[in-house]
Write a protein that holds these residues in place. Structure first.
Motif, PDB file in Angstrom:
ATOM      1  N   UNK A  11     -14.046  -7.919   5.634  1.00  0.00           N
ATOM      2  CA  UNK A  11     -13.391  -6.972   4.740  1.00  0.00           C
ATOM      3  C   UNK A  11     -14.445  -6.129   4.043  1.00  0.00           C
ATOM      4  N   UNK A  12     -14.959  -5.137   4.721  1.00  0.00           N
ATOM      5  CA  UNK A  12     -16.009  -4.375   4.090  1.00  0.00           C
ATOM      6  C   UNK A  12     -15.780  -2.872   4.066  1.00  0.00           C
ATOM      7  N   UNK A  13     -14.761  -2.383   4.728  1.00  0.00           N
ATOM      8  CA  UNK A  13     -14.545  -0.948   4.683  1.00  0.00           C
ATOM      9  C   UNK A  13     -13.481  -0.602   3.653  1.00  0.00           C
ATOM     10  N   UNK A  14     -13.528   0.631   3.207  1.00  0.00           N
ATOM     11  CA  UNK A  14     -12.526   1.119   2.263  1.00  0.00           C
ATOM     12  C   UNK A  14     -11.137   0.928   2.850  1.00  0.00           C
ATOM     13  N   UNK A  15     -10.965   1.276   4.116  1.00  0.00           N
ATOM     14  CA  UNK A  15      -9.662   1.178   4.766  1.00  0.00           C
ATOM     15  C   UNK A  15      -9.132  -0.259   4.742  1.00  0.00           C
ATOM     16  N   UNK A  16      -9.980  -1.217   5.072  1.00  0.00           N
ATOM     17  CA  UNK A  16      -9.565  -2.621   5.099  1.00  0.00           C
ATOM     18  C   UNK A  16      -9.212  -3.114   3.702  1.00  0.00           C
ATOM     19  N   UNK A  17     -10.069  -2.812   2.740  1.00  0.00           N
ATOM     20  CA  UNK A  17      -9.815  -3.261   1.367  1.00  0.00           C
ATOM     21  C   UNK A  17      -8.520  -2.654   0.832  1.00  0.00           C
ATOM     22  N   UNK A  18      -8.330  -1.392   1.131  1.00  0.00           N
ATOM     23  CA  UNK A  18      -7.149  -0.676   0.668  1.00  0.00           C
ATOM     24  C   UNK A  18      -5.871  -1.306   1.209  1.00  0.00           C
ATOM     25  N   UNK A  19      -5.823  -1.498   2.521  1.00  0.00           N
ATOM     26  CA  UNK A  19      -4.643  -2.059   3.177  1.00  0.00           C
ATOM     27  C   UNK A  19      -4.362  -3.478   2.691  1.00  0.00           C
ATOM     28  N   UNK A  20      -5.402  -4.305   2.613  1.00  0.00           N
ATOM     29  CA  UNK A  20      -5.210  -5.693   2.190  1.00  0.00           C
ATOM     30  C   UNK A  20      -4.709  -5.784   0.753  1.00  0.00           C
ATOM     31  N   UNK A  21      -5.239  -4.958  -0.132  1.00  0.00           N
ATOM     32  CA  UNK A  21      -4.805  -4.995  -1.530  1.00  0.00           C
ATOM     33  C   UNK A  21      -3.361  -4.534  -1.654  1.00  0.00           C
ATOM     34  N   UNK A  22      -2.995  -3.489  -0.926  1.00  0.00           N
ATOM     35  CA  UNK A  22      -1.609  -3.001  -0.961  1.00  0.00           C
ATOM     36  C   UNK A  22      -0.651  -4.088  -0.495  1.00  0.00           C
ATOM     37  N   UNK A  23      -0.991  -4.738   0.604  1.00  0.00           N
ATOM     38  CA  UNK A  23      -0.130  -5.786   1.143  1.00  0.00           C
ATOM     39  C   UNK A  23      -0.077  -7.002   0.210  1.00  0.00           C
ATOM     40  N   UNK A  24      -1.207  -7.326  -0.406  1.00  0.00           N
ATOM     41  CA  UNK A  24      -1.264  -8.436  -1.360  1.00  0.00           C
ATOM     42  C   UNK A  24      -0.272  -8.228  -2.500  1.00  0.00           C
ATOM     43  N   UNK A  25      -0.122  -6.983  -2.927  1.00  0.00           N
ATOM     44  CA  UNK A  25       0.807  -6.659  -4.013  1.00  0.00           C
ATOM     45  C   UNK A  25       2.228  -6.425  -3.522  1.00  0.00           C
ATOM     46  N   UNK A  26       2.428  -6.475  -2.213  1.00  0.00           N
ATOM     47  CA  UNK A  26       3.764  -6.299  -1.644  1.00  0.00           C
ATOM     48  C   UNK A  26       4.278  -4.871  -1.725  1.00  0.00           C
ATOM     49  N   UNK A  27       3.372  -3.902  -1.726  1.00  0.00           N
ATOM     50  CA  UNK A  27       3.764  -2.502  -1.821  1.00  0.00           C
ATOM     51  C   UNK A  27       3.838  -1.869  -0.437  1.00  0.00           C
ATOM     52  N   UNK A  28       4.837  -1.038  -0.232  1.00  0.00           N
ATOM     53  CA  UNK A  28       4.877  -0.239   0.990  1.00  0.00           C
ATOM     54  C   UNK A  28       3.958   0.959   0.787  1.00  0.00           C
ATOM     55  N   UNK A  29       3.616   1.618   1.861  1.00  0.00           N
ATOM     56  CA  UNK A  29       2.808   2.825   1.743  1.00  0.00           C
ATOM     57  C   UNK A  29       3.539   3.872   0.907  1.00  0.00           C
ATOM     58  N   UNK A  30       4.838   3.980   1.101  1.00  0.00           N
ATOM     59  CA  UNK A  30       5.642   4.958   0.362  1.00  0.00           C
ATOM     60  C   UNK A  30       5.644   4.658  -1.129  1.00  0.00           C
ATOM     61  N   UNK A  31       5.795   3.400  -1.492  1.00  0.00           N
ATOM     62  CA  UNK A  31       5.802   3.015  -2.905  1.00  0.00           C
ATOM     63  C   UNK A  31       4.452   3.277  -3.541  1.00  0.00           C
ATOM     64  N   UNK A  32       3.386   2.963  -2.843  1.00  0.00           N
ATOM     65  CA  UNK A  32       2.048   3.205  -3.361  1.00  0.00           C
ATOM     66  C   UNK A  32       1.807   4.693  -3.581  1.00  0.00           C
ATOM     67  N   UNK A  33       2.257   5.503  -2.666  1.00  0.00           N
ATOM     68  CA  UNK A  33       2.019   6.944  -2.724  1.00  0.00           C
ATOM     69  C   UNK A  33       2.892   7.660  -3.755  1.00  0.00           C
ATOM     70  N   UNK A  34       4.018   7.074  -4.096  1.00  0.00           N
ATOM     71  CA  UNK A  34       5.012   7.748  -4.935  1.00  0.00           C
ATOM     72  C   UNK A  34       4.425   8.364  -6.209  1.00  0.00           C
ATOM     73  N   UNK A  35       4.574   9.678  -6.322  1.00  0.00           N
ATOM     74  CA  UNK A  35       4.100  10.398  -7.488  1.00  0.00           C
ATOM     75  C   UNK A  35       2.603  10.663  -7.510  1.00  0.00           C
ATOM     76  N   UNK A  36       1.893  10.205  -6.475  1.00  0.00           N
ATOM     77  CA  UNK A  36       0.434  10.382  -6.426  1.00  0.00           C
ATOM     78  C   UNK A  36       0.027  11.261  -5.250  1.00  0.00           C
ATOM     79  N   UNK A  37       0.548  10.937  -4.083  1.00  0.00           N
ATOM     80  CA  UNK A  37       0.180  11.671  -2.869  1.00  0.00           C
ATOM     81  C   UNK A  37       1.275  11.463  -1.834  1.00  0.00           C
ATOM     82  N   UNK A  38       1.033  11.931  -0.632  1.00  0.00           N
ATOM     83  CA  UNK A  38       1.975  11.742   0.468  1.00  0.00           C
ATOM     84  C   UNK A  38       1.729  10.389   1.139  1.00  0.00           C
ATOM     85  N   UNK A  39       2.779   9.795   1.658  1.00  0.00           N
ATOM     86  CA  UNK A  39       2.668   8.520   2.367  1.00  0.00           C
ATOM     87  C   UNK A  39       1.715   8.651   3.543  1.00  0.00           C
TER      88      UNK A  39
END
Length: 82
Positions: free
Chosen positions: A1-29
């Motif tokens: 787990x050393x790239x931004x992409x890996x850390x990002x995906x793992x943290x999102x999944x750890x919190x149980x967030x969908x890509x859409x929920x994470x993006x909401x009000x911040x950016x596009x999915x």
């Protein structure tokens, strides 16, 4: 787990967030998807907003990069010249 992409995906999944929920009000999915696939490097502002939603400090995503750069500087004796 050393790239931004890996850390990002793992943290999102750890919190149980969908890509859409994470993006909401911040950016596009689609931007979240691109970040997680390593096809897009977010701006500092975008990364800051997303890190807040992911409940991590901004340096959570940057620490490995900083450690690698410091290690490279030390191993090349760059720091010893000063």
């Amino acid at each position: 787990m050393n790239t931004l992409a890996e850390k990002f995906r793992l943290k999102r999944k750890e919190l149980g967030l969908s890509q859409q929920t994470l993006a909401e009000g911040i950016c596009e999915q689609s931007q979240i998807s691109k970040i997680e696939r390593g096809h897009f490097i977010p701006s500092a502002d975008l990364l800051f907003k997303l890190s807040q939603r992911l409940e991590v400090p901004l340096d959570y995503f940057l620490m490995n990069k900083l450690k690698l750069n410091l290690t490279s500087l030390i191993s090349s004796n760059y720091l010893l010249d000063y």
